[in-house]
Design a protein around this motif. Structure first.
Motif, PDB file in Angstrom:
ATOM      1  N   VAL A 281      -5.270  -1.068   1.965  1.00 37.39           N
ATOM      2  CA  VAL A 281      -6.520  -1.355   2.686  1.00 37.39           C
ATOM      3  C   VAL A 281      -7.701  -1.379   1.713  1.00 37.39           C
ATOM      4  CG1 VAL A 281      -8.152  -0.450   4.390  1.00 37.39           C
ATOM      5  CG2 VAL A 281      -5.696  -0.485   4.896  1.00 37.39           C
ATOM      6  N   ARG A 282      -7.724  -0.414   0.797  1.00 42.00           N
ATOM      7  CA  ARG A 282      -8.823  -0.377  -0.177  1.00 42.00           C
ATOM      8  C   ARG A 282      -8.859  -1.646  -1.019  1.00 42.00           C
ATOM      9  NH1 ARG A 282      -9.972   0.390  -5.240  1.00 42.00           N
ATOM     10  NH2 ARG A 282      -7.784   0.554  -5.880  1.00 42.00           N
ATOM     11  N   LEU A 283      -7.698  -2.071  -1.474  1.00 43.97           N
ATOM     12  CA  LEU A 283      -7.634  -3.283  -2.300  1.00 43.97           C
ATOM     13  C   LEU A 283      -8.025  -4.520  -1.506  1.00 43.97           C
ATOM     14  CD1 LEU A 283      -4.347  -2.425  -4.211  1.00 43.97           C
ATOM     15  CD2 LEU A 283      -6.591  -2.773  -5.291  1.00 43.97           C
ATOM     16  N   TRP A 284      -7.550  -4.584  -0.259  1.00 44.31           N
ATOM     17  CA  TRP A 284      -7.868  -5.767   0.548  1.00 44.31           C
ATOM     18  C   TRP A 284      -9.349  -5.818   0.922  1.00 44.31           C
ATOM     19  CZ3 TRP A 284      -2.874  -5.304   3.920  1.00 44.31           C
ATOM     20  CH2 TRP A 284      -1.815  -5.960   3.267  1.00 44.31           C
ATOM     21  N   GLU A 285      -9.941  -4.670   1.125  1.00 43.86           N
ATOM     22  CA  GLU A 285     -11.385  -4.667   1.390  1.00 43.86           C
ATOM     23  C   GLU A 285     -12.136  -5.213   0.171  1.00 43.86           C
ATOM     24  OE1 GLU A 285     -12.064  -0.607   2.407  1.00 43.86           O
ATOM     25  OE2 GLU A 285     -11.702  -0.915   4.557  1.00 43.86           O
ATOM     26  N   ARG A 286     -11.685  -4.818  -1.011  1.00 42.09           N
ATOM     27  CA  ARG A 286     -12.297  -5.356  -2.230  1.00 42.09           C
ATOM     28  C   ARG A 286     -12.018  -6.849  -2.369  1.00 42.09           C
ATOM     29  NH1 ARG A 286     -16.272  -6.170  -5.502  1.00 42.09           N
ATOM     30  NH2 ARG A 286     -15.656  -6.563  -7.689  1.00 42.09           N
ATOM     31  N   ALA A 287     -10.769  -7.253  -2.024  1.00 41.03           N
ATOM     32  CA  ALA A 287     -10.428  -8.675  -2.119  1.00 41.03           C
ATOM     33  C   ALA A 287     -11.273  -9.511  -1.165  1.00 41.03           C
ATOM     34  CB  ALA A 287      -8.941  -8.869  -1.804  1.00 41.03           C
ATOM     35  N   ALA A 288     -11.489  -9.008   0.060  1.00 44.37           N
ATOM     36  CA  ALA A 288     -12.319  -9.742   1.027  1.00 44.37           C
ATOM     37  C   ALA A 288     -13.734  -9.891   0.496  1.00 44.37           C
ATOM     38  CB  ALA A 288     -12.312  -8.997   2.366  1.00 44.37           C
ATOM     39  N   GLU A 289     -14.229  -8.848  -0.143  1.00 46.49           N
ATOM     40  CA  GLU A 289     -15.574  -8.917  -0.729  1.00 46.49           C
ATOM     41  C   GLU A 289     -15.631  -9.973  -1.822  1.00 46.49           C
ATOM     42  OE1 GLU A 289     -18.571  -5.951  -3.260  1.00 46.49           O
ATOM     43  OE2 GLU A 289     -16.877  -5.114  -2.146  1.00 46.49           O
ATOM     44  N   LEU A 290     -14.607 -10.008  -2.678  1.00 47.03           N
ATOM     45  CA  LEU A 290     -14.571 -10.989  -3.764  1.00 47.03           C
ATOM     46  C   LEU A 290     -14.421 -12.406  -3.229  1.00 47.03           C
ATOM     47  CD1 LEU A 290     -12.282  -9.015  -6.260  1.00 47.03           C
ATOM     48  CD2 LEU A 290     -14.730  -9.540  -6.554  1.00 47.03           C
ATOM     49  N   HIS A 291     -13.590 -12.580  -2.185  1.00 39.87           N
ATOM     50  CA  HIS A 291     -13.455 -13.905  -1.577  1.00 39.87           C
ATOM     51  C   HIS A 291     -14.808 -14.372  -1.035  1.00 39.87           C
ATOM     52  CE1 HIS A 291      -9.209 -14.148  -2.055  1.00 39.87           C
ATOM     53  NE2 HIS A 291      -8.871 -13.273  -1.103  1.00 39.87           N
TER      54      HIS A 291
END
Length: 839
Positions: A435-445
């Motif tokens: 979840v932590r990584l995906w939250e960061r990935a969504a921010e980067l996207h």
């Protein structure tokens, strides 16, 4: 003293054991006032103690016999003299096995034995044998080899051990001295069956176990173990040999088999014939348990005295027991030999990694599939595309290879790469990190202006956190703005989210009309309780073949097969589904392949295609074992034991069943009874009738269904009949008849009553036999062959009761009925009986 003679005759017909010894003890009391008869009984009692696993009691009877003999040597016959001298060997041998007996007494006994043998005109062959054993016991290798040389070179005589037993001791000595090849060569005639007795070849085969392994004769070692242990199991006389077999299992990668032996024979440890036997059993068992702990099975327990004892605790108890006994022997002997041997045994490492005892016991290596490396010239963006495409077709190895190459060429930690790290975290069982990584990935996207990928990532977060509303929101957005290629993944997440929230109907509705293989596969899982799931899975397989997603195809084929089993369908389609799993699943997907083999094997057993079933189940057991899945391997063994039995391999069936019983959950009654039934039948085919009887008898109260209990009682009665235990058989047939009645099978009940009648007749109760036969008659009206057989049986019973006219009538009835049935052999038998009765 006719009653004493009768007791002697009765005892001689009994097997060695407590009952025979007690009867002879009673005979000895009854013969107290008849000196010659008492002497004869005492000789018989000494022998009974020796072969009945109570040698400690024989010291007193033997000493009394010697004193009685020496009081008037001329009074006794040559047979009395011979028997007494023969028993000297037993006593001399036993003295070294009890640490409380001073060693000097053993040496004195050998001197006395040699003096008496010489005086009676016998040579020293048997004396040299016993002197070799004592030298081995105290660890005097030079003396042992010298006495062994004399043993070898002194001519045999009537006091020598039989030609089957004599080589067994020589084999042990040669192996102890490290001369394995000589030991094997010397044993060959006994192993081949040319020289045998009631303790051979099992004794010499046990002595050969480790020499066979050390010289690379692995097939011979496996055969020796299976053959010898089958002959000695459950017999208190062989506590020492049980140690040999557990040590063999511990040193050849057959620890599970060794645990089964330990569990079965542990109750006999407290009945060890001698402290020496107990020490050997305990030491070998401790080695076995140490190996099991080393392999990660320390959580198992062993049943002892009604309690489940943890492996480590039992190992400590057995080690302590063995060490205490070894110390007592060494203190008595003045050497450290027994402790040295014990500590070497406890520290022993396997001689081979694994020696297969049966076809399914082979070890397999799980292959690691090397992913197809991405093109060397591929740039970062292309590598990310390759990785995501591989992920979509479930080729995880290729996906991770591409991502790793991306990192190696300096790819940045952008949203796409961070997304992949989240996927890896999920696979590693770290949802919070994902979840932590995906939250960061969504921010980067979002920063990169890639809203499609941001929505996909948010959908993944929603699915993982069970936020159905978030999954719905992302799905609506992707349907409105995303391209068609994103629809399938979004729809899959939505259906999974609904299913996870218990909204199965909405999940199914969301997938209705789907064409993609992955979606159809998911739909089939959601529909598993409905027959329509079979058709859905079939369609999913067809779509996945076209899409090239082989891993999902393999998983869906397995699902399809299980759905057909559940809801019914074509047998060949069912087998074909499991076959496709094995055809397309990568070799590295060992668990998937193991399950497919086990599932197909189970079906093939049920449709009586046992030879094919065995091939699948052998592979399943090997794969599950390699995967470290003992529970699954045990379940596969249940079906494999049945397959072995049906293909005429009773030894393999018995071994497999025993392995399964050692591993199955004690509460898994269905599988435990199934595999015990297979073992019972296998033991019967191996002529281990006592073992078969014990299994069948134990099964009767375990079955909940009357018909199953009836069949077990039926089988137990047949074994008793085969053993000529007619009175017991009659009662067992009556018990089976009662269960058949409860099951509503009148014909089977009548058959049992007919057989009960015959058993009563053989037990000397012919009047009761006639009554039982008449009970059976009305129940067999629809069983013409059984009715004819009943008439034949009754003719014999009536003849025994001197009721010849009635016997003739029954014999004629049997002849007519067998003739009408066209059974010429039975008719001829009845005709012969009729002719004999009419003469």
């Amino acid at each position: 003293m006719a009653d004493v003679e009768e007791m002697l005759d009765q005892a001689r017909e009994m097997p060695y054991g407590e009952a025979r010894s007690i009867l002879l003890e009673q005979a000895l009391k009854a013969a107290a006032h008849d000196r010659e008869l008492a002497f004869e009984v005492r000789l018989e009692l000494t022998e009974a103690y020796q072969y009945g696993a109570e040698p400690a009691k024989s010291f007193a009877t033997f000493s009394r016999s010697v004193a009685e003999y020496d009081a008037d040597p001329g009074r006794w016959s040559d047979w009395h003299t011979y028997s007494l001298l023969w028993q000297f060997k037993w006593i001399a041998s036993d003295m070294r096995r009890f640490p409380e007996i001073p060693l000097q007494r053993a040496y004195d006994a050998l001197e006395e034995m040699e003096r008496r043998y010489t005086q009676a005109g016998y040579g020293s062959h048997a004396v040299h044998t016993q002197r070799t054993y004592v030298a081995e016991h105290v660890g005097d290798r030079a003396a042992a080899d010298e006495w062994f040389h004399r043993w070898q070179t002194t001519p045999r005589d009537d006091m020598s051990d039989c030609e089957g037993c004599d080589p067994s001791g020589k084999v042990w000595h040669l192996a102890w001295m490290g001369r394995d090849e000589e030991a094997i060569e010397l044993a060959a005639p006994v192993v081949a069956g040319h020289l045998t007795c009631h303790v051979q070849p099992q004794g010499i085969l046990s002595n050969l176990l480790l020499p066979y392994v050390r010289t690379g004769r692995l097939e011979a070692a496996a055969a020796a173990h299976l053959r010898a242990y089958r002959l000695v199991q459950g017999d208190a006389n062989y506590v020492d040999d049980f140690g040999d077999h557990m040590e063999f299992c511990a040193l050849t990668g057959n620890e599970t088999r060794g645990l089964e032996i330990l569990q079965r024979e542990l109750p006999l440890l407290d009945r060890s014939p001698t402290p020496s036997d107990r020490m050997h059993f305990a030491g070998c068992a401790a080695l076995l348990l140490r190996r099991l702990e080393h392999l990660g099975h320390g959580g198992l327990t062993v049943r002892r005295d009604g309690n489940d004892v943890p492996l480590d605790r039992l190992r400590a108890e057995l080690e302590s027991d063995a060490r205490d006994l070894a110390a007592r022997f060494d203190a008595r002997n003045g050497t450290g030999e027994q402790t040295r041997r014990l500590e070497a045994r406890l520290a022993a490492e396997p001689l081979v990694e694994h020696l297969p005892l049966t076809p399914h016991a082979r070890r397999v290596a799980i292959p690691v599939t090397q992913p197809v490396a991405p093109p060397p010239a591929a740039g970062p963006a292309e590598l990310l595309d390759l990785a995501e495409e591989a992920w979509r077709r479930s080729d995880l190895d290729a996906a991770f290879a591409a991502w790793e190459r991306y990192d190696a060429v300096g790819g940045e930690a952008n949203g796409r790469r961070t997304d992949a790290l989240g996927l890896a975290a999920v696979l590693e069982g770290e949802p919070e990190e994902a979840v932590r990584l995906w939250e960061r990935a969504a921010e980067l996207h979002g920063q990169a202006g890639d809203e499609v990928r941001r929505q996909i990532t948010l959908g993944r977060i929603g699915l993982l956190t069970q936020d159905v509303a978030l999954v719905e929101e992302t799905h609506r957005w992707l349907l409105a703005h995303g391209d068609e290629s994103r629809r399938s993944g979004s729809l899959s997440r939505l259906a999974q989210a609904y299913a996870g929230a218990g909204r199965t109907e909405e999940a199914v509705a969301a997938l209705q009309g789907a064409k993609e293989g992955t979606l159809l596969s998911l739909l089939a899982q959601l529909q598993a309780d409905e027959p329509v799931a079979v058709e859905t899975a079939r369609a999913a397989r067809q779509a996945l073949r076209a899409e090239g997603d082989v891993l999902t195809l393999a998983k869906t084929a397995l699902l399809h097969g299980r759905l057909i089993q559940r809801h019914g369908g074509d047998l060949e389609e069912l087998l074909g589904a499991f076959g496709e799993v094995l055809a397309v699943a990568p070799r590295s997907e060992a668990e998937l392949r193991a399950v497919a083999h086990a599932s197909r094997g189970e079906v093939l057993v049920m449709v009586d295609r046992a030879a094919e079933a065995a091939e699948d189940l052998i592979e399943a057991v090997a794969l599950f074992t390699a995967l470290g899945s003992p529970d699954s391997a045990a379940l596969a063994r249940v079906d494999l034991a049945t397959a072995y039995l049906a293909t005429g391999r009773p030894m393999d069936a018995a071994v497999t069943a025993e392995e399964a019983m050692a591993l199955l959950d004690p509460d898994d009654l269905d599988n435990r009874t199934a595999v015990q039934w297979a073992r019972a039948n296998a033991l019967g085919l191996l002529d281990d009738h006592e073992g078969a009887l014990a299994d069948f008898t134990a099964l009767i109260p375990l079955y909940k269904e009357p018909m199953q209990a009836a069949r077990a009682a039926d089988s137990a009665a047949r074994v008793l009949d085969r053993l000529d235990r007619d009175a017991e058989a009659a009662e067992a047939f009556a018990t089976a008849a009662g269960y058949y009645e409860a099951a509503g099978s009148s014909g089977d009940r009548g058959r049992m009553l007919r057989r009960r009648a015959l058993s009563l007749h053989w037990a000397g109760e012919s009047e009761r036999a006639l009554e039982a036969g008449e009970q059976a008659r009305p129940l067999l009206e629809d069983e013409p062959f059984e009715l004819a057989t009943l008439a034949y049986d009754q003719a014999r019973v009536l003849q025994a009761l001197d009721r010849n006219p009635e016997a003739v009538a029954r014999a004629r009835e049997a002849l007519e009925q067998f003739t009408a049935l066209g059974d010429s052999d039975a008719a001829e038998t009845a005709k012969e009986l009729l002719g004999w009765l009419e003469d």
